[in-house]
Structures are given as C-alpha cells and as structure tokens.
Design a protein around this motif. Structure first.
Motif, PDB file in Angstrom:
ATOM      1  N   UNK A  94       0.826  -1.302  -0.044  1.00 42.98           N
ATOM      2  CA  UNK A  94      -0.086   0.170  -0.130  1.00 42.98           C
ATOM      3  C   UNK A  94       0.860   1.088   0.108  1.00 42.98           C
ATOM      4  N   UNK A  95       0.177   2.166  -0.391  1.00 40.99           N
ATOM      5  CA  UNK A  95       1.102   3.610  -0.480  1.00 40.99           C
ATOM      6  C   UNK A  95       0.197   4.711   0.083  1.00 40.99           C
ATOM      7  N   UNK A  96       0.803   5.803   0.580  1.00 38.85           N
ATOM      8  CA  UNK A  96       0.052   6.901   1.007  1.00 38.85           C
ATOM      9  C   UNK A  96      -0.270   8.013   0.009  1.00 38.85           C
ATOM     10  N   UNK A  97      -1.437   8.164   0.006  1.00 38.56           N
ATOM     11  CA  UNK A  97      -1.877   9.221  -0.938  1.00 38.56           C
ATOM     12  C   UNK A  97      -2.421  10.406  -0.349  1.00 38.56           C
ATOM     13  N   UNK A  98      -2.593  11.408  -1.025  1.00 38.76           N
ATOM     14  CA  UNK A  98      -3.482  13.038  -0.588  1.00 38.76           C
ATOM     15  C   UNK A  98      -4.501  12.372   0.244  1.00 38.76           C
ATOM     16  N   UNK A  99      -5.271  11.493  -0.180  1.00 50.07           N
ATOM     17  CA  UNK A  99      -6.630  11.107   0.464  1.00 50.07           C
ATOM     18  C   UNK A  99      -6.535  10.083   1.399  1.00 50.07           C
ATOM     19  N   UNK A 100      -5.273   9.595   1.834  1.00 42.34           N
ATOM     20  CA  UNK A 100      -4.968   8.549   2.593  1.00 42.34           C
ATOM     21  C   UNK A 100      -4.289   7.361   2.082  1.00 42.34           C
ATOM     22  N   UNK A 101      -4.201   6.312   2.838  1.00 43.12           N
ATOM     23  CA  UNK A 101      -3.433   5.112   2.440  1.00 43.12           C
ATOM     24  C   UNK A 101      -4.274   4.197   1.431  1.00 43.12           C
ATOM     25  N   UNK A 102      -3.723   3.630   0.451  1.00 40.72           N
ATOM     26  CA  UNK A 102      -4.348   2.867  -0.756  1.00 40.72           C
ATOM     27  C   UNK A 102      -3.668   1.808  -0.956  1.00 40.72           C
ATOM     28  N   UNK A 103      -4.398   0.568  -1.136  1.00 48.38           N
ATOM     29  CA  UNK A 103      -3.688  -0.643  -1.361  1.00 48.38           C
ATOM     30  C   UNK A 103      -3.314  -0.705  -2.917  1.00 48.38           C
ATOM     31  N   UNK A 104      -2.150  -1.283  -3.141  1.00 47.93           N
ATOM     32  CA  UNK A 104      -1.851  -1.482  -4.703  1.00 47.93           C
ATOM     33  C   UNK A 104      -2.562  -2.700  -5.294  1.00 47.93           C
ATOM     34  N   UNK A 105      -3.318  -2.592  -6.568  1.00 46.42           N
ATOM     35  CA  UNK A 105      -3.849  -3.719  -7.028  1.00 46.42           C
ATOM     36  C   UNK A 105      -3.287  -4.006  -8.346  1.00 46.42           C
ATOM     37  N   UNK A 106      -3.324  -5.213  -8.952  1.00 45.61           N
ATOM     38  CA  UNK A 106      -2.985  -5.791 -10.238  1.00 45.61           C
ATOM     39  C   UNK A 106      -3.746  -5.064 -11.104  1.00 45.61           C
ATOM     40  N   UNK A 107      -3.450  -5.203 -12.453  1.00 46.68           N
ATOM     41  CA  UNK A 107      -4.340  -5.091 -13.409  1.00 46.68           C
ATOM     42  C   UNK A 107      -5.901  -5.582 -13.522  1.00 46.68           C
ATOM     43  N   UNK A 108      -6.086  -6.644 -12.644  1.00 42.79           N
ATOM     44  CA  UNK A 108      -7.320  -7.151 -12.497  1.00 42.79           C
ATOM     45  C   UNK A 108      -8.048  -6.686 -11.399  1.00 42.79           C
ATOM     46  N   UNK A 109      -7.368  -5.774 -10.717  1.00 42.47           N
ATOM     47  CA  UNK A 109      -7.978  -5.344  -9.373  1.00 42.47           C
ATOM     48  C   UNK A 109      -7.859  -5.951  -8.287  1.00 42.47           C
ATOM     49  N   UNK A 149     -12.103   8.161   5.347  1.00 39.32           N
ATOM     50  CA  UNK A 149     -11.070   7.647   4.519  1.00 39.32           C
ATOM     51  C   UNK A 149     -11.335   8.108   2.971  1.00 39.32           C
ATOM     52  N   UNK A 150     -10.259   8.612   2.446  1.00 40.72           N
ATOM     53  CA  UNK A 150     -10.397   8.758   0.906  1.00 40.72           C
ATOM     54  C   UNK A 150     -10.875  10.288   0.819  1.00 40.72           C
ATOM     55  N   UNK A 151     -10.824  11.028   1.687  1.00 39.63           N
ATOM     56  CA  UNK A 151     -11.406  12.483   1.565  1.00 39.63           C
ATOM     57  C   UNK A 151     -10.353  13.438   1.573  1.00 39.63           C
ATOM     58  N   UNK A 152     -10.001  14.443   0.823  1.00 35.33           N
ATOM     59  CA  UNK A 152      -9.000  15.331   1.072  1.00 35.33           C
ATOM     60  C   UNK A 152      -9.778  16.516   1.299  1.00 35.33           C
ATOM     61  N   UNK A 155      -8.240  -7.409   6.111  1.00 38.21           N
ATOM     62  CA  UNK A 155      -7.102  -8.112   5.360  1.00 38.21           C
ATOM     63  C   UNK A 155      -6.010  -7.229   4.875  1.00 38.21           C
ATOM     64  N   UNK A 156      -6.477  -5.956   4.988  1.00 38.76           N
ATOM     65  CA  UNK A 156      -5.785  -4.849   4.198  1.00 38.76           C
ATOM     66  C   UNK A 156      -5.431  -3.844   5.564  1.00 38.76           C
ATOM     67  N   UNK A 157      -5.771  -4.084   6.612  1.00 36.77           N
ATOM     68  CA  UNK A 157      -5.600  -2.927   7.756  1.00 36.77           C
ATOM     69  C   UNK A 157      -4.180  -2.763   7.876  1.00 36.77           C
ATOM     70  N   UNK A 158      -3.298  -3.839   7.834  1.00 34.17           N
ATOM     71  CA  UNK A 158      -1.899  -3.673   8.234  1.00 34.17           C
ATOM     72  C   UNK A 158      -1.362  -3.213   7.131  1.00 34.17           C
ATOM     73  N   UNK A 159      -1.619  -3.763   5.836  1.00 35.12           N
ATOM     74  CA  UNK A 159      -0.775  -2.970   4.608  1.00 35.12           C
ATOM     75  C   UNK A 159      -1.100  -1.380   4.720  1.00 35.12           C
ATOM     76  N   UNK A 160      -2.348  -1.147   5.061  1.00 39.63           N
ATOM     77  CA  UNK A 160      -2.732   0.398   5.011  1.00 39.63           C
ATOM     78  C   UNK A 160      -2.012   1.146   6.036  1.00 39.63           C
ATOM     79  N   UNK A 161      -1.741   0.342   7.179  1.00 42.40           N
ATOM     80  CA  UNK A 161      -0.791   1.063   8.457  1.00 42.40           C
ATOM     81  C   UNK A 161       0.360   1.267   7.989  1.00 42.40           C
ATOM     82  N   UNK A 162       1.083   0.237   7.359  1.00 40.18           N
ATOM     83  CA  UNK A 162       2.282   0.318   7.036  1.00 40.18           C
ATOM     84  C   UNK A 162       2.501   1.517   5.954  1.00 40.18           C
TER      85      UNK A 162
END
Ligand code: AMP
Length: 619
Positions: free
Chosen positions: A20-35, A496-499, A359-366
C-alpha cells in the motif's frame, strides 16, 4: 517542488501479502491490472527452475507439493530445531542451512527463507512500480509483534535481497492502530486481535503522543480459519460416510475440493444464516446439506474460547483488566465471523473496530508509517468535526441526514424509520455522506441489510437507526426493529479517501444545486405521501365503497387517477401536492364514515386501536 520517491508499505503475511502507499486522500492498497491486491505468499518452481508467485503458484500446490513453498514466514530467522513442530505441516523439504538455520530444499537447491520471501516482495514491488509508473526502492515492512531480533533481521534481509531499502520494520498491531489513526491519541491502551488463516495473536499496545509501546503479546501460531474449515470438513466427511458407507475414501483432489467447499460455506455463514453444500460423489451419489450458522458456531466455539484465553493471558501479562482497554481492533480474515466479533466484544466490553478491511488494515497502516517517514502532514481537520454530513438513503432515493456537517465529534443521532410495503421482512440501509439532497449525488460509505423483520403492514415496523461517530472519527451505524428486537450494524470510516479539496468541492456543488435539489427532495416526499394516501383510499374503498353516491365515486376516481398520472409523469411537487389534497378531499365521505365506525365500535366497548381512521395528510 520535486516529487519525493514513493515509500511502499508492505504486509508480508504467512498466507497473503500486499502493498500500500500513502496518497493525499489517505493510504491505498496497490492492485494489479485485474484489481486484485492480495498476493498469496506462495512460490512455485518448475523443473526448469522457472518461478511463479501468488495465485498462479497456489494452483501448483496440489500437483507439485514438493516444489511449492508456502507459509515461509514460519521459517524466517528460525533454526531447524525451532521449527520442528511446523515440519509435519509443511509438505516441502525443510533442511538445515548455514548455522543450522531452517532452509528449504526445492528441486535439490537449498534456499533461505529470506530469498524466498524476497521473491514475494519483488512481486509486490513490481506491481507497485507498474501501478505508479515509478521505480520503488524504499519500503516499510510489517512483522508480528512477537518476532524476535533474528526474525526481524531476516525480514530486513529479505527486503534488501529484493532491492529495497527497508526504512523500518513495524509491528503489525502498530500498523493496524496507525491505519485507524490511533497514533493521534494522547494516552490510550489498545488491544489488537489478529485471527488469520493459520495463526492467531493478540497484542496489547500503549500509545502516547504518537509513540507505540508493546505491553504484551500472546497467541497460538497454529490456530485460525483453517481450523474452522477443518471442523466443517469433518462434519461433511462424517455425514458422507454415514450416508454412503464407511468405506468411502477421499483422495488428495477430493480433499482439496472439500477444503474449498468448506471455506466457501464458512465465508457464506459470515453473511447468512445458512449455507448450502452440494457435493457430487459420482455414481449418482450426491451429498446435499444446509449448514446453519448456529451449527457452525457450536463447532468452532472451543477454538474461539481458546483465543479469548490468550487474550486474558496477554491482559494479565500487561497487568491490565479488560475494562482498562480503550480501543479494540480486529485484524485478519477470520474476524469477519460474527461469533468472533461477539466474543471479542463481550470480553473487552466494547465494540471492536472493524471499519477497515481486516485483510488490508496492516498494509494500509504500513503505508501510513511510510507517509510519516516521508514527512507527509496528517490531515488534522478530521479530528474534531465531521467534514461532511452523514445519513441514510430514505424511501424514494432521498438523503436523510442524521449528522450534519461540521458537527463536533463524538456524536450520536437516532431516527426511526419504517417499511413501505406490506409484509416487508428486510430493509437495506445505505450509509451516505455528502451535502446533496438525493442519494445518487452522495457518496455511498457502506451498506447492510436488516433481515428477519416479522411481516407487518407497511408503516407498522419501527426501525431505529443510530449513528455513533466516535472520537477517532469511526462511524458505527446500527438498525433495530423495535417489536422483534432484530438488529444489524456496520462500521465505516467516513474520513477515508477525503481530501480538503474534495470536501470543498462537495460543499460548493451542494450550494450550486441547492434549489434543484430541494425541489427534487420535496418531490420524493410528496410522491411518498401520495403513495400512502392512494393506499389508504384503496383500503377504505375495499371496506366501504357502497356508501358513496355515484357522483362522489366519480369524483374520487377522477381525483385518484389524476394523482396516479402525476406521480408517474410530473416533476412539479406543488402540482402533485394539490392533486393529492383534492383526492384526499374527495375521499372525505369515506373518511367520515370510517370515523363514525370507529367511534361506534369504541362505544360498543371494542378497541379501536387497530383501526386507522386517517386517510391522507396531517396538515
Ligand atoms: P488472513 O490470513 O488474514 O488473510 O485470513 C485468511 C482467513 O480468513 C482464511 O481462513 C479465510 O477463510 C478467512 N476468511 C476470509 N473471509 C472470511 C469471512 N467472510 N468469513 C469467515 N472467514 C473468512
């Protein structure tokens, strides 16, 4: 200003990993081309030495178990003697490597767990690079709080082998707390309950001024969702043998299929009261069975009790009682099971945080930790007020606001709703955020269903919807039907997801559309009311149509017809309102007749409670 290179947050898990990476609107998981964002932590080698990772590798596990490596996290930084117990569970060859370390022999080649984990890390890194269009060279990686120095060191080495500079190794429970923004607490004690597929651990943390301290950890590295699957497999195979003969055997492929069936049934039972299982055994033998949630819960109860025992030990090691815990966070896919949630809530006497996907909370925290290291400013405006209004979708698609924008938090609000159709046994609760009047113009934060409402006439059930937004900005929404006591709830993270820009845009839009929105909302209200009035007239006609003169009946029919037409075609609420009032007036003789009936029944000593003499609006 030059753009800073992105720091990747990575949850390197026993079963699944993700970035996952940090964006302006908060952390976001990385997905592949299929989501798809989860990468199964599985590596497969073919005879030519070709390596596959993730979902593709997992598919190899059945056909090529010796060259398919999973659960490598169990071997990280451990010696062969440390992992003796694990060996019976791992089909591939675990051998002694340098200084007695646990390594894996795949097709004659000895590989260290660091090397194998690096393959998974590289996969996540390359997905991130593809998604962001930049090279990723720095990362934060999470590990369980109970990992010792050697295990942490091995994880760091895995990162380096993947070509990553590991800026920090973060404890998984700390990452989960960061994802919920609990680092902003001045002084709080947090329990993180993490129940995954094959492992369970609980950590007690203390946070003060953004600094986390692990007070205690406890757990069982051999307890998780796999055990729940096994309970269902035992139930199913036992019954198959009972029905079709004791001699039935289950080969590896059948066992794998059974595992898949069991897991699917288990996951379904987190949502529904029953799950249907159908297994074709060939030769015309078909096993079918509806498994109820109650049955499933009875079978997993002892495992869940076991996790609570570990929680009590963790509390006692931290010299705390359950009531001294301020926040509880759920991590891991198995915490979606309602029984698990109830058990944890009961033990700690508080509703655990579930708003972020477990399932995603740890990566988002990272990713949050990565953002802090990159010097990103945290959005503090979200702390003390709700930046946008919160509500639910009401009948006809309007936004019914329960908490207005800029309300200070914590805050709670309750409203009572009802059903719109006779005999309706479930209602959908759509949770909305925004300033516009129509649901379709607001942001859907989450939804859930309240089921099992006993059939009643439309309008009779009383469904109390409560919004509770706590000091950390997490919103709990619950719905309860008063007569039956049926209840359901969900938790969401409105921020989440708000700037700031997004909030500004939403508010501006609502001002721009204010007049049109108000008309649209009023039209929905008048349509709903017209619908109710027509229903009442229909009922009254069914009871007492013969009291009307021909002239009265003709007038009433015409008025009703006009309302019907306007309801379908018209978008002027005032015109519809006038038509509705005319129909109501035309139904006057019916109303008066019914009133008289009610009164005379009352005088005869009968209760008039069940009769509704009202037709139409109350003005
Ligand atoms: P994790 O190791 O955290 O990825 O958790 C994986 C475990 O969670 C597996 O045993 C899954 O079967 C289980 N799991 C995932 N979703 C659900 C669900 N909705 N209900 C019950 N168990 C689930």
């Amino acid at each position: 200003m030059e753009k800073q290179p992105t720091i990747l947050g990575i949850d390197l898990g026993t079963t699944n990993s993700l970035g996952a990476i940090m964006k302006d609107a908060g952390p976001e998981v990385i997905a592949d081309a299929d989501g798809e964002s989860l990468v199964p932590s599985v590596i497969a080698f073919d005879s030519e030495g070709k390596v596959t990772v993730g979902t593709a590798a997992r598919a190899h596990a059945v056909e090529n178990p010796l060259a398919t490596v999973f659960s490598i996290k169990r071997l990280m930084g451990r010696s062969l003697s440390d992992v003796r117990e694990d060996l019976t569970h791992l089909p591939y060859a675990v051998v002694a490597g340098p200084r007695g370390s646990a390594c894996v022999n795949v097709n004659g080649q000895v590989r260290a767990p660091q090397e194998l984990s690096a393959i998974v890390l590289r996969e996540i890194q390359s997905r991130a690079a593809a998604a962001l269009g930049e090279q990723i060279t720095r990362a934060v990686i999470t590990v369980p709080a109970y990992f010792d120095d050697a295990q942490r060191h091995a994880t760091r080495e895995a990162g380096q082998l993947a070509g990553l500079e590991v800026l920090r190794i973060v404890n998984e429970p700390t990452a989960a707390a960061l994802a919920y923004g609990l680092d902003r607490q001045t002084d709080a004690t947090i329990a993180v309950y993490d129940l995954g597929g094959g492992t369970f651990d609980v950590s007690i943390l203390h946070v003060s001024e953004g600094v986390f301290q692990v007070l205690s950890t406890n757990g069982d590295t051999r307890l998780g969702g796999d055990d729940f699957d096994r309970e269902l497999i035992d139930l199913i195979t036992g019954e198959i043998r009972e029905r079709f003969g004791r001699e039935i055997t289950f080969g590896p492929a059948t066992r794998q299929a059974l595992r898949n069936f069991a897991e699917a049934a288990k996951i379904r039972l987190s949502q529904r009261e029953t799950a249907d299982v159908r297994i074709d055994l060939g030769d015309g033998r078909v096993y079918t069975r509806a498994i109820t949630r109650e049955e499933f819960e009875a079978r997993i109860q002892s495992h869940v009790d076991h996790t609570l025992e570990h929680c009590r030990r963790a509390l006692s090691d931290a010299k705390l009682t359950a009531s001294e815990i301020d926040e509880v966070i759920l991590v891991g896919g198995s915490t979606r099971i309602p029984l698990v949630r109830r058990a944890v809530e009961e033990l700690f006497q508080r509703r655990p945080y579930t708003a972020i996907d477990p399932d995603r909370v740890v990566a988002l925290g990272a990713a949050v930790q990565a953002g802090i290291l990159a010097g990103r400013k945290r959005d503090t405006l979200l702390l003390d007020v709700t930046p946008l209004s919160l509500g639910i979708e009401t009948l006809g698609g309007a936004m019914g606001k329960l908490i207005m924008r800029n309300s200070t938090i914590p805050r709670t609000a309750t409203e009572t709703f009802t059903t719109s159709v006779d005999g309706q046994t479930s209602v959908d609760i759509n949770i909305l955020q925004g300033e516009r009047e129509l649901a379709e113009d607001c942001r859907l934060l989450g939804k859930f269903q309240l089921t099992g409402i006993p059939p009643m006439p439309a309008g009779a059930p009383r469904i109390q919807v409560t919004f509770l937004i706590d000091a950390n900005g997490i919103l709990n929404v619950s719905a309860r039907e008063e007569r039956s006591g049926r209840a359901a709830a969900v938790q969401v993270t409105p921020a989440a997801g708000l700037t700031k820009e997004e909030i500004g845009r939403v508010v501006k839009e609502s001002v721009r559309h204010a007049r049109r929105d108000m008309t649209a909302h009023r039209l929905i209200d008048v349509r709903n009311e017209s619908h109710r009035v027509l229903g009442a007239i229909d009922k009254a006609l069914a009871n007492a149509a013969d009291i009307l003169t021909d002239e009265q009946r003709r007038k009433l029919d015409a008025a009703v017809e006009r309302v019907r037409t306007l309801m379908d075609t018209n978008d002027d609420p005032d015109e519809l309102y006038r038509a509705m009032r005319d129909a109501n007036d035309a139904a006057g003789p019916l109303t008066r007749y019914q009133m008289d009936e009610v009164l005379s029944k009352t005088f005869r000593g009968k209760s008039a409670k069940d009769l509704d003499p009202r037709i139409g609006t109350e003005e």
